[in-house]
Motif scaffolding. Structure first.
Motif: not given
Length: 290
Positions: A66-78, A205-215
């Motif tokens: 998905a393009g996460v690379n050496q310039h990315s900041k990632v948070i792992d919750l839980g 449906s919950t995802i798409t209603r937010t305006g987000d896209t399922i990759a």
């Protein structure tokens, strides 16, 4: 006969680590399907587990794609024991912060990351951990190195911690528009299920209603589910065996046996009409309520 594993030494949490209260301890225990009374024994119970039923390498592969690379900041919750956070830092080269409310988990995650450095298997990116309740995490909570956790991140990971609706809401808080988040849930894939699990269509449906896209979305096959489940089962059995070598109150010993039995039985529920499903979602650029 099941293979037995010898449990590893369990690191102790730092003396200044916040101790969870009864409510939070109960929530942590419930995330593993255990009663709150077993929480004090978690450090030994899960000390040899890795992904706790998930696949850290698969998560890292998805995020890298998905393009996460050496310039990315990632948070792992839980983040649990930190296996997924380390895998993402290593494979993507990203800077990853893992957050978990269980101080024993954070102690083990930190120790294992340090051990990886000593073995020259250090992640390409950075990987550090914070002990905090992710549901009430302040945007100015500080990591051990003094770095402030500030919104937004380029990617968020929420695996095996929350029902899908809550996971989506929390992920959208921490991920910038255009960033991605990865979460999972137990889902009725036939549109009916057992009456307790949401359907695949409902979550989509919950995802798409937010305006987000399922990759990307993946329904785990029964064989894959069984492999992950059995790997965790073996390690939990090793933890229970180690605990039972000590003198335990009889009610606790019985609860540990029941916990193992229930975990073993849960496999049948996750290989029929209800299956584990993983989503990789791209956050929309327009903020909407879900």
């Amino acid at each position: 006969m099941s293979k037995r594993l010898a449990p590893s030494p369990t690191p102790r949490p730092a003396s200044n680590s916040p101790r969870p209260g009864p409510r939070l301890a109960g929530e942590i225990a419930a995330s593993l399907g255990a009663p709150a009374t077993l929480y004090p024994y978690f450090a030994t119970l899960v000390c040899d587990c890795r992904g706790l039923g998930t696949s850290p390498q698969a998560a890292a592969k998805w995020l890298k794609g998905a393009g996460v690379n050496q310039h990315s900041k990632v948070i792992d919750l839980g983040c649990g024991l930190g296996a997924t956070a380390r895998a993402v830092a290593r494979r993507c080269g990203a800077d990853v912060v893992g957050v978990d409310a269980c101080p024993e988990f954070i102690a083990m995650a930190t120790a294992r990351t340090h051990q990886a450095k000593l073995k020259r298997k250090a992640p390409a990116g950075s990987c550090e951990f914070v002990c905090a309740d992710f549901n009430r995490l302040s945007v100015i909570a500080r990591t051990q190195r003094g770095v402030e956790l500030r919104e937004p991140f380029d990617a968020a990971i929420l695996l095996s911690i929350l029902p899908s609706v809550q996971a989506i809401r929390l992920a959208r808080r921490w991920v910038r528009p255009g960033g991605v988040y990865l979460f999972d849930d137990a889902v009725a894939i036939d549109g009916q299920g057992d009456g307790h699990a949401p359907t695949l269509e409902q979550i989509n449906s919950t995802i798409t209603r937010t305006g987000d896209t399922i990759a990307r979305v993946e329904v785990l096959s029964p064989s894959r589910t069984a492999a992950l489940h059995r790997a965790t089962q073996l390690r939990l059995e090793a933890g229970v065996a180690a605990l039972k070598q000590a003198t335990l109150p009889k009610p606790i010993a019985r609860q540990l046996t029941t916990f193992l039995d229930l975990h073993r039985q849960s496999l049948s529920r996750l290989t029929g009409s209800v299956r584990p499903v993983y989503w990789l979602v791209k956050r929309g650029t327009i903020t909407r309520s879900n």
